[in-house]
Motif scaffolding. Structure first.
Motif, PDB file in Angstrom:
ATOM      1  N   UNK A 182       0.835  -1.196   0.000  1.00 15.52           N
ATOM      2  CA  UNK A 182       0.000   0.000   0.000  1.00 15.52           C
ATOM      3  C   UNK A 182       0.874   1.252   0.000  1.00 15.52           C
ATOM      4  N   UNK A 183       0.587   2.160  -0.921  1.00 12.58           N
ATOM      5  CA  UNK A 183       1.340   3.418  -0.969  1.00 12.58           C
ATOM      6  C   UNK A 183       1.078   4.212   0.305  1.00 12.58           C
ATOM      7  N   UNK A 202      -4.956  -2.722  -4.266  1.00 15.30           N
ATOM      8  CA  UNK A 202      -4.777  -1.665  -5.266  1.00 15.30           C
ATOM      9  C   UNK A 202      -3.449  -1.846  -5.977  1.00 15.30           C
ATOM     10  N   UNK A 203      -2.355  -1.940  -5.214  1.00 14.12           N
ATOM     11  CA  UNK A 203      -1.038  -2.124  -5.826  1.00 14.12           C
ATOM     12  C   UNK A 203      -0.981  -3.452  -6.581  1.00 14.12           C
ATOM     13  N   UNK A 204      -1.501  -4.514  -5.999  1.00 14.86           N
ATOM     14  CA  UNK A 204      -1.472  -5.826  -6.652  1.00 14.86           C
ATOM     15  C   UNK A 204      -2.178  -5.779  -8.001  1.00 14.86           C
ATOM     16  N   UNK A 205      -3.312  -5.115  -8.036  1.00 14.17           N
ATOM     17  CA  UNK A 205      -4.104  -5.047  -9.262  1.00 14.17           C
ATOM     18  C   UNK A 205      -3.406  -4.210 -10.327  1.00 14.17           C
ATOM     19  N   UNK A 206      -2.846  -3.076  -9.939  1.00 11.01           N
ATOM     20  CA  UNK A 206      -2.117  -2.249 -10.907  1.00 11.01           C
ATOM     21  C   UNK A 206      -0.920  -2.999 -11.474  1.00 11.01           C
ATOM     22  N   UNK A 207      -0.211  -3.709 -10.620  1.00 11.12           N
ATOM     23  CA  UNK A 207       0.967  -4.467 -11.073  1.00 11.12           C
ATOM     24  C   UNK A 207       0.574  -5.529 -12.083  1.00 11.12           C
ATOM     25  N   UNK A 208      -0.529  -6.232 -11.799  1.00 11.26           N
ATOM     26  CA  UNK A 208      -0.976  -7.273 -12.717  1.00 11.26           C
ATOM     27  C   UNK A 208      -1.370  -6.668 -14.059  1.00 11.26           C
ATOM     28  N   UNK A 226      -8.789  -5.089 -14.309  1.00  9.56           N
ATOM     29  CA  UNK A 226      -8.340  -4.460 -13.068  1.00  9.56           C
ATOM     30  C   UNK A 226      -9.514  -3.832 -12.319  1.00  9.56           C
ATOM     31  N   UNK A 227     -10.390  -3.178 -13.050  1.00 13.71           N
ATOM     32  CA  UNK A 227     -11.559  -2.564 -12.423  1.00 13.71           C
ATOM     33  C   UNK A 227     -12.436  -3.636 -11.761  1.00 13.71           C
ATOM     34  N   UNK A 228     -12.611  -4.748 -12.448  1.00 12.05           N
ATOM     35  CA  UNK A 228     -13.423  -5.833 -11.897  1.00 12.05           C
ATOM     36  C   UNK A 228     -12.807  -6.394 -10.625  1.00 12.05           C
ATOM     37  N   UNK A 229     -11.484  -6.572 -10.604  1.00 15.08           N
ATOM     38  CA  UNK A 229     -10.819  -7.109  -9.411  1.00 15.08           C
ATOM     39  C   UNK A 229     -10.959  -6.156  -8.222  1.00 15.08           C
ATOM     40  N   UNK A 230     -10.840  -4.879  -8.474  1.00 10.94           N
ATOM     41  CA  UNK A 230     -10.969  -3.903  -7.387  1.00 10.94           C
ATOM     42  C   UNK A 230     -12.383  -3.901  -6.817  1.00 10.94           C
ATOM     43  N   UNK A 231     -13.351  -3.960  -7.703  1.00 10.03           N
ATOM     44  CA  UNK A 231     -14.742  -3.961  -7.254  1.00 10.03           C
ATOM     45  C   UNK A 231     -15.063  -5.215  -6.449  1.00 10.03           C
ATOM     46  N   UNK A 232     -14.613  -6.355  -6.934  1.00 10.00           N
ATOM     47  CA  UNK A 232     -14.869  -7.615  -6.225  1.00 10.00           C
ATOM     48  C   UNK A 232     -14.166  -7.641  -4.871  1.00 10.00           C
ATOM     49  N   UNK A 233     -13.037  -6.940  -4.749  1.00 12.51           N
ATOM     50  CA  UNK A 233     -12.298  -6.918  -3.488  1.00 12.51           C
ATOM     51  C   UNK A 233     -12.983  -6.058  -2.430  1.00 12.51           C
ATOM     52  N   UNK A 234     -13.938  -5.228  -2.861  1.00  5.31           N
ATOM     53  CA  UNK A 234     -14.673  -4.434  -1.884  1.00  5.31           C
ATOM     54  C   UNK A 234     -14.456  -2.944  -1.981  1.00  5.31           C
ATOM     55  N   UNK A 274      -3.012   5.867  -6.491  1.00  2.00           N
ATOM     56  CA  UNK A 274      -1.747   5.171  -6.704  1.00  2.00           C
ATOM     57  C   UNK A 274      -1.451   5.207  -8.196  1.00  2.00           C
ATOM     58  N   UNK A 275      -0.229   4.873  -8.545  1.00  4.92           N
ATOM     59  CA  UNK A 275       0.145   4.756  -9.953  1.00  4.92           C
ATOM     60  C   UNK A 275       1.351   3.839 -10.055  1.00  4.92           C
ATOM     61  N   UNK A 276       1.517   3.262 -11.228  1.00  2.16           N
ATOM     62  CA  UNK A 276       2.631   2.345 -11.443  1.00  2.16           C
ATOM     63  C   UNK A 276       3.073   2.457 -12.897  1.00  2.16           C
ATOM     64  N   UNK A 277       4.379   2.438 -13.167  1.00  2.00           N
ATOM     65  CA  UNK A 277       4.833   2.569 -14.557  1.00  2.00           C
ATOM     66  C   UNK A 277       4.513   1.340 -15.395  1.00  2.00           C
ATOM     67  N   UNK A 278       4.314   1.590 -16.678  1.00  2.83           N
ATOM     68  CA  UNK A 278       4.079   0.526 -17.651  1.00  2.83           C
ATOM     69  C   UNK A 278       5.054   0.728 -18.795  1.00  2.83           C
TER      70      UNK A 278
END
Length: 292
Positions: A182-183, A202-208, A226-234, A274-278
């Motif tokens: 977590x940032x 959040x970080x896990x999903x962005x990384x994936x 990613x949006x679906x994973x975040x929503x399902x996580x709560x 949060x943000x992560x480079x691609x």
């Protein structure tokens, strides 16, 4: 470390440093300091002769009076946290010092400020740009240090410093994270115990999603997943989840140059970003390689 509360006191000290030929670094904060802030102080102390940490909860960058009221004010503990790090001054102006009666000027940066948080928090970056411009001038800083967690803010500040011909060099420093990814943010203090367990997704999903895009998956497919994973996580409402170019923050429809995935999402009534480079996809990198 001295605690200074007025512009006059601050100027007297910085003018003395200038006569001694010292360089000045500044770390602007709103307090509630954590390891991320302290890493900026370490960077400033390594790069400059004298370091000023500012603490001002800036009302002009809040969209909600309730959010402003809830923001933690922890000056005493902040000063204790700073003590071992070698900063010379903690500058703690009040509203009258920053925005005296009759104050009527706003610094507005277009372009990089308009998407992401700029679209969902109208006026936010005007407040950021105005207070940062004032702090850079008040502190007479040679270098100012900002974290990459607030990456859009970093680009806004770089643009204002360049456009206003300020002498201050803006230094971006890596995001500091908790052990679970977590940032670090002052807002994390407002998360319930249950929400704090969820937040690292959040970080896990962005990384994936970043891996999927870099390996050639369609951007929209990766972001929808990613949006679906975040929503399902709560997580609750997602203000944005987008891939943007780095550093101009323009929309990327293909991962053919460096970019970042940006997210702002609500959890337990707290807005987390949060943000992560691609990196460019393998296919695009091959296309961009010079022919033998």
């Amino acid at each position: 470390m001295n605690i200074i509360r007025t512009k006059a006191e601050l100027r007297a000290l910085t003018e003395g440093w200038r006569r001694e030929g010292k360089t000045i670094g500044v770390v602007p904060t709103m307090g509630a300091l954590h390891a991320g802030h302290l890493s900026l102080v370490e960077a400033a102390c390594a790069a400059t002769d004298r370091v000023i940490v500012t603490l001002f909860v800036n009302p002009k960058q809040f969209n909600s009076p309730e959010d402003l009221a809830k923001y933690p004010r922890t000056e005493h503990s902040d000063a204790e946290k700073l003590a071992p790090y070698g900063a010379d001054i903690l500058y703690v102006p009040d509203g009258a010092q920053m925005y005296p009666e009759g104050f009527a000027t706003t610094v507005s940066v277009t372009g990089v400020s308009e998407a992401l948080c700029g679209a969902t928090r109208p006026g936010h970056f005007d407040g950021v740009a105005t207070v940062v411009a004032k702090l850079l001038l008040q502190t007479d800083a040679d270098q100012a240090f900002f974290g990459e967690k607030d990456y859009q803010q970093l680009q806004v500040v770089r643009r204002l410093a360049q456009d206003l011909d300020l002498k201050t060099t803006i230094v971006g420093c890596p995001t500091v994270r908790e052990d679970d990814g977590l940032a670090m943010s002052s807002r994390n203090l407002r998360l319930s115990a249950g929400a704090r367990v969820v937040a690292p997704i959040i970080r896990e999903t962005l990384s994936q999603a970043a891996i999927e895009i870099s390996e050639g998956s369609p951007i929209e497919t990766a972001l929808q997943g990613a949006r679906s994973r975040l929503t399902k996580a709560g997580l609750g409402e997602i203000d944005y989840l987008e891939l943007r170019g780095d550093p101009d923050l323009t929309v990327l429809t293909t991962a053919d140059r460096p970019g970042r995935i940006f997210v702002a999402a609500w959890l337990d009534g707290v807005r987390l970003i949060d943000n992560i480079p691609v990196h460019a996809t393998s296919q695009q990198e091959r296309l961009l390689e010079p022919a033998e």
